[in-house]
Design an enzyme around this catalytic site. Structure first.
Site, short mmCIF file in Angstrom:
data_model
loop_
_atom_site.label_atom_id
_atom_site.label_comp_id
_atom_site.label_asym_id
_atom_site.label_seq_id
_atom_site.Cartn_x
_atom_site.Cartn_y
_atom_site.Cartn_z
N GLY A 181 0.82 -1.20 0.00
CA GLY A 181 0.00 0.00 0.00
C GLY A 181 0.86 1.26 0.00
O GLY A 181 1.97 1.27 -0.55
N SER A 182 0.39 2.29 0.66
CA SER A 182 1.05 3.60 0.59
C SER A 182 2.39 3.65 1.28
O SER A 182 3.09 4.67 1.21
CB SER A 182 0.14 4.66 1.20
OG SER A 182 -1.11 4.65 0.55
N THR A 183 2.78 2.56 1.98
CA THR A 183 4.09 2.60 2.65
C THR A 183 5.24 2.71 1.65
O THR A 183 6.35 3.03 2.03
CB THR A 183 4.31 1.35 3.52
OG1 THR A 183 4.19 0.19 2.71
CG2 THR A 183 3.31 1.28 4.65
N LYS A 229 5.37 4.90 -0.66
CA LYS A 229 5.43 6.27 -1.20
C LYS A 229 6.72 7.00 -0.86
O LYS A 229 7.29 7.67 -1.74
CB LYS A 229 4.20 7.07 -0.75
CG LYS A 229 2.94 6.63 -1.51
CD LYS A 229 1.68 7.29 -0.99
CE LYS A 229 0.46 6.79 -1.75
NZ LYS A 229 -0.80 7.32 -1.15
#
Lengths: 633, 377
Positions: free
Chosen positions: A325-327, A329
């Site tokens: 997921g967004s980790t 980014k």
């Protein structure tokens, strides 16, 4: 010489030979008859004499198993130890009627089918006249009851031994692992001589990993036995060399806090010391009680644990693979700065969705963010920014970027069974699925969705790399080995190179943005601001378990079916300027990273930093003189 | 004089199986005897190894390879063997020199040649090559052999035997010497010379004693009085005698030998395997096994007697007697009749080196039997 003479010669030569062959044959037969005479002497005439000698032949060699080394945490607290116990053993060859004997023993102590089955299995692979365990861990009452009637059972004996015990039960069970009875597959990899007399071997976790050190070397005891094989006295003895103690880097207190922070949920926490890679806590829930395995777990119980939908035997920290997921980014953002795809202050406008150039499909954001720069897009976890960056980077560069941080590869931790996760690229997809790569897939990999997966350990490892400003460490649970048999062996720090950047300021830019995640007005984990005294740099992530088709209404977390709820992820390190802990957290079906995973991480981080402070503050002993004597002025 | 070569034995083959064995150049009675001993051997090994299937499988594989080797050797016509003999002998002597110079030391003796992929003992092959050479030398010099030729034969025998004894491997040296001297005996050396030489050898015994290694003297002394050192050198013999003696008439039953299984009996899968057999199968079992061996030896001597040239009959006869020496010395050792010289029981003892020799010997005998020429009118 005429032809007839040569014929006669031949016949004569054959006669000479045949005569001699006959003589040789007769001599051979006579000599063998002499051997038979000798056998008659030994086996018939003197048979009684030799039978007596044979009965008096009472010297036997017993293997004495070594005491298994202890497993301790970083402060020396015992995680695995040995407790005295009594086993019921028998020598099948000395027992007249095995079935009847077992039945009679069953009346005295509880013996179930499994015990009998195991006895037969070990009998099949034992040497004849070896003493084999029938029941482990007799209670005191059972020992008393048996002792009284033991004389009725030739070949049966109560044997004192040590059995493995895990004093903290479920706490740390996934790190420490457990020992179990040696089975067929163990026999193939073990040196049979080193394991003579040993019944258990490390099966998972540290018990498996450090088996060689923990086991020790068996000794031997020459004993005099009676006709029933019972030991009368010890003639000669070579003591076994006990196994050595293994100290783990785990902190038992922190481990307990991490597991309790996950209580009631399935998930994992990995906390590392960023400077060394030492694993401070490695939690995976649900847990199991390793004592059950050490004491002989029943097949029913094992099947139940195996088939349970929450998978308590799965070490999620090493073997759980989740979409990051967004980790991802911060990793992509660093790449964008380094490659000049975005300047530090360059803004974009987020309309709440993203469309590929010339495409019609909308890639959703979780809300409309409006104008924001790279730092803000990390703080607020804006998807549109990273959809675009991923597309501009292209899948091959994107995969390389992720791999530089160790994703898609094992971290090399010293625990068995680690998974590598997956960083996909077009080659992988062609090989695994036989399909070409779509550019839309590149887009969603910018926010850690799609085929990509990471383990909680990798997440913690990425956190440590950020904490060290680019220097990766190899996570390890091994601290040192102590005990007899040599100098303590200390762990070494491998040099793993580093994630190099052209401009060191880029690290601080990204890390400042990660601090804003927990402290900024718009930070996705901003609730930490009020709850934690520490400056934590982190990033939330939410892994979709299924992708909601267009036109389907979003469902609230609470209303969703458990299996379809999102996984919550969080990775962080703290304190921001001088990190002492790096952490990765995954809460299965916990909803979002901010609501489910971040509070768990915060609890562990705060506990560890508080403990460090507590220990760093050494109160000075009270010295009354300082009060009585005036200061020199 | 016209010669035709028969591709079979002297008896007409009655059955399809018999015809097949004939075509393979195997002698059915001898083959049957070998199979019987091999089966007994596997059973005893299973017990002696502590019911280990691995040991039995390993030995089974070795036996299988042995039978294939025998089959292969049986295809070599004795004529060719005879042509190659001097070259083989010279090469083997060369190997013995090589062992003495560059051999690998194993178990306190320099016996091995290490070629990297394989290690072998040239001395083992000498058990066959020496009688071949003596038979080759005496074949054209007429039977009964005359003294000068016999003396040359002694040199042929004693050179390699002395080199092997120096390794030091007295057991193999004695066996090599014995097999070579059997050829001279079978060639009909006059009895008076035999006794004269025997007397000389007896007179030389004290001299031999002086040249013996300490461990060899120990063995002889312990053999004469095993109780001299019950926990050391005499232990083998005492334990072996107890095992055999406690077996009684009928034995303790297969897998039920207490002496062998309680770790009392050393070398129970190899040199002392007969003790396990004697303990578990008793006197009756032992007599049956000895009769099977006697049948095998007798059959080989009979086949040698049927051979039609001197080389073949001398070689076959001496190899038959070599098998006898194996059996006699091994069982004699296990029952305390003879010193411990580390000679295995053919086809029963665990191990591969001696098995190769024994199967090669049987292969040669089979070949001699099946490659006979008949004189047709």
């Amino acid at each position: 010489m005429g032809l007839s003479e040569r014929f006669r010669d031949h016949e004569n030569e054959q006669r000479v030979f045949q005569m001699r062959a006959l003589v040789a044959g007769v001599i051979a037969a006579l000599l063998l008859a002499g051997v038979v005479g000798r056998l008659v002497m030994l086996q018939y005439v003197d048979h009684g004499h030799y039978t007596t000698l044979s009965d008096n032949n009472r010297v036997r060699l017993h293997a004495v198993p070594p005491t298994r080394g202890l497993i301790r945490d970083r402060e020396g607290r015992i995680l695995a130890q040995n407790l005295p116990s009594y086993n019921l053993e028998l020598v099948p060859e000395r027992v007249d009627d095995l079935d009847a004997t077992i039945e009679e023993l069953d009346a005295l102590v509880d013996i179930d089918e499994r015990d009998i089955e195991r006895l037969r299995a070990s009998w099949a692979r034992s040497r004849p006249f070896e003493s084999l365990p029938l029941r482990f861990r007799l209670s005191e009452e059972e020992v008393a009851r048996l002792s009284v009637s033991l004389h009725r059972f030739p070949g049966v004996d109560i044997v004192a031994s040590l059995s493995r015990h895990y004093p903290h039960g479920e706490v740390g069970s996934h790190v420490v692992g457990y020992v179990g009875r040696i089975d067929q597959s163990d026999l193939r990899r073990l040196d049979a001589n080193r394991y003579r007399g040993t019944n258990h071997v490390g099966k998972v976790g540290a018990e498996y990993q450090f088996e060689n050190v923990l086991h020790g070397e068996p000794g031997y005891r020459q004993v005099e036995v009676n006709v029933q094989g019972r030991v009368l006295r010890v003639l000669d003895e070579e003591s076994p060399k006990p196994g050595r103690d293994v100290h783990l880097t785990i902190d038992l207190e922190l481990q307990r806090i991490a597991e309790e922070a996950l209580a009631g949920q399935a998930g994992a926490v990995v906390a590392l010391e960023p400077s060394t890679g030492e694993v401070l806590a490695l939690a995976s829930t649900p847990r199991f009680d390793p004592n059950r395995f050490a004491h002989g777990i029943g097949r029913d119980m094992y099947d139940l644990l195996q088939s349970s939908p929450r998978k308590p035997l799965l070490n999620r920290a090493l073997r759980g693979e989740y979409a990051p997921g967004s980790t991802v980014k911060p990793i992509l953002a660093l790449h964008a700065l380094e490659d000049g795809l975005r300047g530090p202050d360059e803004s974009i406008h987020c309309k709440g969705y993203y469309r590929l150039p010339g495409g019609s499909r909308r890639y959703r954001d979780w809300r409309v963010h409006g104008h924001l720069d790279l730092a803000q897009s990390i703080e607020q976890s804006c998807n549109v920014m990273f959809y675009d960056l991923a597309y501009e980077t292209g899948i091959d560069n994107l995969a390389t970027t992720y791999r530089r941080f160790g994703l898609g590869q094992q971290t090399g931790i010293d625990l068995p069974g680690e998974r590598s996760g997956l960083v996909p690229d077009p080659d992988w997809k062609r090989g695994a699925m036989g399909e070409p790569w779509h550019r839309g897939e590149t887009v969603i990999h910018g926010i850690g969705q799609g085929f990509m997966s990471v383990t909680p350990l990798q997440l913690a490892s990425v956190a440590a790399t950020f904490a060290n400003r680019g220097r990766p460490v190899r996570p390890r649970v091994y601290q040192e080995v102590t005990g007899d048999g040599g100098e303590p062996i200390r762990a070494e720090l491998p040099d793993l190179g580093s994630v190099d950047v052209d401009n060191e300021a880029h690290w601080e830019y990204i890390i400042d943005a990660m601090v804003d995640v927990t402290r900024g007005e718009q930070g996705t984990a901003r609730s930490m601001r009020w709850r934690s005294p520490n400056v934590i740099a982190g990033k939330t992530g939410t892994a979709q378990v299924y992708s909601r088709p267009d036109g389907v209404e979003a469902v609230d977390h609470e209303d969703q079916i458990y299996e379809l709820r999102n996984h919550g992820l969080f990775f962080a390190f703290a304190p921001e300027d001088n990190p002492h802990i790096a952490i990765g957290v995954i809460v299965e079906h916990g909803g979002g990273g901010s609501s489910a995973a971040a509070p768990v991480a915060q609890e562990v981080i705060d506990a560890w930093l508080e403990k460090r402070e507590r220990e760093a503050f050494v109160p000075q002993p009270f010295d009354p003189d300082t009060l009585l004597e005036p200061a020199d002025e | 004089m016209s010669e035709t070569v028969l591709t079979g034995g002297s008896q007409p083959a009655a059955t399809a199986g018999g015809r097949l064995l004939q075509a393979l150049r195997l002698d059915p009675p001898l083959l049957l005897g070998l199979i019987a001993v091999s089966v007994v051997g596997l059973m005893v090994l299973y017990s002696a190894s502590g019911a280990s299937p691995d040991t039995v499988i390993n030995q089974g594989i070795r036996l299988g390879i042995g039978f294939v080797l025998m089959l292969a050797v049986a295809q070599i016509p004795p004529r060719n063997l005879r042509q190659w003999t001097p070259w083989i002998y010279v090469a083997a002597i060369g190997l013995l020199v090589w062992v003495a110079v560059a051999g690998v030391v194993g178990q306190g003796a320099q016996r091995w040649i290490d070629l990297g992929f394989i290690r072998f003992q040239p001395s083992e092959a000498m058990k066959i090559i020496v009688p071949m050479m003596v038979a080759w030398y005496l074949a054209d010099r007429g039977l009964p052999v005359r003294l000068p030729h016999a003396l040359v034969a002694f040199v042929i025998v004693l050179v390699p035997a002395a080199m092997i004894a120096r390794q030091p491997d007295l057991g193999t040296a004695l066996l090599v010497a014995a097999t070579g001297l059997f050829v001279v005996f079978l060639a009909g050396l006059r009895w008076r010379w035999i006794f004269a030489i025997g007397g000389l050898a007896a007179a030389a015994a004290p001299v031999v004693w002086m040249f013996m290694q300490q461990y060899q003297r120990e063995r002889v002394l312990t053999f004469l009085n095993p109780e001299r050192d019950p926990l050391g050198a005499g232990y083998h013999i005492i334990q072996s005698k107890i095992a055999v003696g406690s077996g009684g008439l009928y034995g303790k039953g297969w897998l039920n030998g207490t002496q062998s299984h309680l770790d009392f009996l050393p070398e129970r899968s190899t040199d002392f395997v007969f003790a396990v057999f004697g303990e578990e199968f008793g006197l009756f079992g032992a007599v049956v096994l000895i009769l099977i061996y006697l049948f095998i030896i007798g059959r080989c001597l009979y086949l040698a007697g049927q051979a039609q040239d001197n080389f073949s009959r001398l070689l076959a006869g001496s190899l038959a007697l070599m098998v006898f020496v194996y059996v006699f010395v091994n069982i004699g050792m296990a029952t305390g009749l003879l010193p411990v010289v580390g000679i295995p029981l053919p086809l029963v003892s665990y191990g591969g080196t001696a098995m190769v020799t024994v199967f090669a010997a049987f292969g040669i005998i089979m070949s001699i039997h099946s490659h006979k020429r008949v004189f047709a009118p």
